[in-house]
Design a protein around this motif. Structure first.
Motif, short mmCIF file in Angstrom:
data_model
loop_
_atom_site.label_atom_id
_atom_site.label_comp_id
_atom_site.label_asym_id
_atom_site.label_seq_id
_atom_site.Cartn_x
_atom_site.Cartn_y
_atom_site.Cartn_z
N GLY A 63 0.82 -1.21 0.00
CA GLY A 63 0.00 0.00 0.00
C GLY A 63 0.85 1.25 0.00
O GLY A 63 2.08 1.20 -0.07
N PRO A 64 0.20 2.42 0.09
CA PRO A 64 0.93 3.68 0.10
C PRO A 64 1.79 3.80 1.34
O PRO A 64 1.52 3.19 2.38
N ARG A 65 2.85 4.59 1.21
CA ARG A 65 3.76 4.80 2.33
C ARG A 65 3.02 5.37 3.52
O ARG A 65 2.30 6.38 3.41
N ALA A 66 3.15 4.74 4.68
CA ALA A 66 2.35 5.11 5.84
C ALA A 66 3.14 5.88 6.89
O ALA A 66 2.59 6.27 7.90
N GLY A 67 4.44 6.12 6.67
CA GLY A 67 5.23 6.78 7.69
C GLY A 67 5.38 5.92 8.92
O GLY A 67 5.20 4.69 8.90
N LEU A 68 5.70 6.56 10.03
CA LEU A 68 5.91 5.81 11.28
C LEU A 68 4.63 5.22 11.82
O LEU A 68 4.65 4.31 12.66
N ASP A 69 3.48 5.71 11.35
CA ASP A 69 2.20 5.21 11.87
C ASP A 69 2.06 3.70 11.68
O ASP A 69 1.39 3.04 12.48
N ARG A 70 2.67 3.16 10.63
CA ARG A 70 2.60 1.71 10.42
C ARG A 70 3.12 0.95 11.63
O ARG A 70 2.63 -0.14 11.95
N TRP A 71 4.13 1.52 12.31
CA TRP A 71 4.80 0.82 13.41
C TRP A 71 4.32 1.30 14.77
O TRP A 71 4.98 1.07 15.79
N ALA A 72 3.18 1.97 14.83
CA ALA A 72 2.71 2.62 16.06
C ALA A 72 2.69 1.71 17.29
O ALA A 72 3.01 2.16 18.39
N PRO A 73 2.33 0.42 17.18
CA PRO A 73 2.33 -0.41 18.39
C PRO A 73 3.69 -0.49 19.09
O PRO A 73 3.74 -0.64 20.32
N LEU A 74 4.79 -0.40 18.35
CA LEU A 74 6.12 -0.51 18.94
C LEU A 74 6.82 0.84 19.03
O LEU A 74 8.05 0.91 19.03
N GLY A 82 2.11 13.49 11.52
CA GLY A 82 3.31 13.13 10.78
C GLY A 82 3.46 13.90 9.48
O GLY A 82 2.57 14.66 9.07
N LEU A 83 4.61 13.67 8.83
CA LEU A 83 4.90 14.28 7.54
C LEU A 83 5.27 13.22 6.50
O LEU A 83 5.88 13.54 5.49
N ARG A 113 12.57 10.84 11.99
CA ARG A 113 12.03 9.66 12.69
C ARG A 113 11.96 9.91 14.20
O ARG A 113 11.02 9.44 14.85
N ILE A 114 12.94 10.60 14.77
CA ILE A 114 12.89 10.80 16.22
C ILE A 114 11.98 11.97 16.59
O ILE A 114 11.30 11.93 17.62
N ASN A 115 11.93 12.99 15.74
CA ASN A 115 11.14 14.16 16.11
C ASN A 115 9.64 13.92 16.01
O ASN A 115 8.87 14.58 16.70
N ARG A 116 9.23 12.96 15.21
CA ARG A 116 7.81 12.57 15.26
C ARG A 116 7.47 12.06 16.66
O ARG A 116 6.38 12.32 17.19
N ALA A 149 2.71 20.53 14.40
CA ALA A 149 1.88 20.32 15.58
C ALA A 149 1.33 21.61 16.16
O ALA A 149 0.60 21.58 17.16
N GLY A 150 1.69 22.75 15.57
CA GLY A 150 1.20 24.04 16.06
C GLY A 150 1.90 24.53 17.30
O GLY A 150 1.33 25.31 18.08
N LEU A 151 3.15 24.12 17.50
CA LEU A 151 3.92 24.51 18.67
C LEU A 151 5.07 25.43 18.27
O LEU A 151 5.74 25.18 17.25
N PRO A 152 5.36 26.46 19.06
CA PRO A 152 6.56 27.25 18.79
C PRO A 152 7.81 26.43 19.10
O PRO A 152 7.80 25.56 19.98
N ALA A 153 8.88 26.72 18.37
CA ALA A 153 10.15 26.02 18.57
C ALA A 153 11.27 27.03 18.76
O ALA A 153 11.35 28.02 18.01
N ILE A 154 12.11 26.77 19.74
CA ILE A 154 13.33 27.55 19.95
C ILE A 154 14.50 26.65 19.58
O ILE A 154 14.61 25.52 20.08
N VAL A 155 15.37 27.12 18.71
CA VAL A 155 16.55 26.35 18.30
C VAL A 155 17.79 27.13 18.71
O VAL A 155 17.99 28.27 18.28
N LEU A 156 18.60 26.52 19.58
CA LEU A 156 19.87 27.11 19.98
C LEU A 156 20.93 26.62 19.01
O LEU A 156 21.29 25.44 19.00
N ALA A 157 21.42 27.53 18.18
CA ALA A 157 22.39 27.19 17.15
C ALA A 157 23.70 27.90 17.44
O ALA A 157 23.75 28.91 18.16
N SER A 158 24.78 27.37 16.87
CA SER A 158 26.08 28.01 17.03
C SER A 158 26.40 28.83 15.78
O SER A 158 25.79 28.65 14.72
#
Length: 404
Positions: A63-74, A82-83, A113-116, A149-158
């Motif tokens: 089927g179509p690519r499902a993203g990480l949702d396919r593996w949601a139980p684990l 998701g994106l 993968r981790i930020n989802r 997700a509708g959240l503000p993000a602060i990124v500390l960069a160098s």
């Protein structure tokens, strides 16, 4: 608190002492409080009700690519939208060598993968925003998933962040604070304490990071297994060791569920300018800190490591490899010659394989983590105009080795 009902996550388990467990919420971003010290922070990992995993979870799908949702139980509860992350191609280079090209993720790196998973934790907790310390892939990915997700993000960069990545961050609406690299972790803790923002990267002396994050990396192992079975080895670009650990845990879970009878050897591939995991393995420590020198592989040039990487190598009978900038450049050029444009850090897996030599036990997989868009030298080559006459064109073609 209503959670995603497909997740079989149960508790957070200490990696310093697996007999110690904690409730699943809140995520222990400072590691295990019972085993950690001022010098060594032991992470926690997410445990699951493995006896409730249905066999069809790993059934072949067309089927179509499902993203990480396919593996949601684990996975931890996926409450952030998701994106389409995951489902990246496994490219055959020939001679039993495959490249898992993570640059095909939505923000062009494995960090999606981790930020989802980590932004999902922020959503569940009702955090007013997220904060991350990063000058590259992690920050860009966190900003994208926070925006989704509708959240503000602060990124500390160098100040050394590539200009292209800075543009990437601002495109997602992140608040980018450019500060000295050594100040980032301390400032991140202040933002967490003062504003209540949810941290998506490390806060401890040795690396623990977000406990939900590496769970997203397990899906790389699931995807490799679905296409190739269990390879003889996996070569992994390594900074803090989260990717290495996640891939190892994914294969260990497949064995635990009876879908395989073995795991691949894992090879961590760090730039020779640093290499805290190699130092920890060499000295027998659970984590190490090392001085770092200049390298083009800025994304994985880490001064401090964490126990996750040590655990992954020991559990798979793996090895820690150090690769030079020359070896990284050669691997990056080889990938480009196969049509894959990666940043220098992303070529570390193939560089490690070429330095180590082929395996006689079966196919090997090199993980390529991100796009060449993220590299330090991207966009720095000036245009080179040429006289639009055939003699001038012919000279340029001959110089490029093209017969006229």
């Amino acid at each position: 608190m209503i959670l995603e009902d497909r997740s079989l996550a149960t508790v957070q388990r200490s990696m310093g002492d697996p007999t110690i467990s904690y409730p699943l919420w809140p995520p222990l971003v400072l590691g295990c409080p019972a085993t950690g010290t001022d010098e060594i922070a032991y992470p926690v990992e997410v445990d699951y009700a493995y006896d409730r995993v249905q066999p069809e979870l790993f059934a072949p799908t067309t089927g179509p690519r499902a993203g990480l949702d396919r593996w949601a139980p684990l996975l931890p509860p996926l409450r952030a939208p998701g994106l389409g992350e995951g489902g990246t191609p496994l490219v055959d280079l020939g001679d039993g060598v495959y490249v898992k090209d993570e640059s095909r993720n939505p923000t062009w790196s494995h960090k999606d993968r981790i930020n989802r998973c980590t932004v999902s934790a922020a959503v569940v907790l009702g955090a007013p925003g997220v904060v991350v310390s990063s000058s590259g892939n992690h920050g860009a990915s966190a900003a994208a998933y926070a925006a989704r997700a509708g959240l503000p993000a602060i990124v500390l960069a160098s100040a050394g962040a590539p200009p292209a990545v800075d543009s990437f961050l601002h495109a997602y609406g992140a608040t980018v604070l450019t500060v000295p690299a050594e100040a980032r972790w301390g400032l991140m803790r202040e933002i967490v304490d003062r504003l209540g923002f949810h941290p998506l990267s490390n806060l401890t002396a040795t690396h623990t990071g977000h406990p939900f994050g590496p769970e997203g990396y397990k899906t790389i192992a699931y995807e490799i297994h679905a296409e190739l079975g269990v390879p003889a080895a996996v070569f992994v670009p390594t900074g803090y060791g989260e990717l290495l650990f996640g891939v190892g845990k994914g294969f260990a879970e497949l064995r635990r569920l009876g879908l395989t009878d073995r795991v691949p050897r894992l090879f961590s591939c760090e730039p020779a300018a640093g290499g805290p995991l190699a130092a920890a393995m060499r000295t027998g420590l659970p984590a190490a800190q090392v001085p770092v020198g200049p390298t083009a592989a800025y994304a994985i040039d880490c001064a401090v490591g964490g126990y996750r990487g040590v655990h992954a190598l020991r559990a798979s009978n793996g090895r820690a490899l150090l690769v030079s900038d020359a070896e990284l450049a050669a691997a990056r050029a080889e990938l480009a010659g196969q049509g894959m444009w990666t940043e220098t850090s992303a070529a570390a897996g193939l560089a490690g394989l070429r330095a180590e030599g082929p395996s006689a036990d079966g196919p090997v997989v090199c993980i390529a983590t991100s796009s060449g868009f993220k590299d330090l030298d991207t966009g720095s080559r000036p245009a080179d105009p040429i006289d639009p006459t055939w003699p001038a064109i012919e000279r340029r073609l001959r110089a490029a080795g093209i017969s006229t």
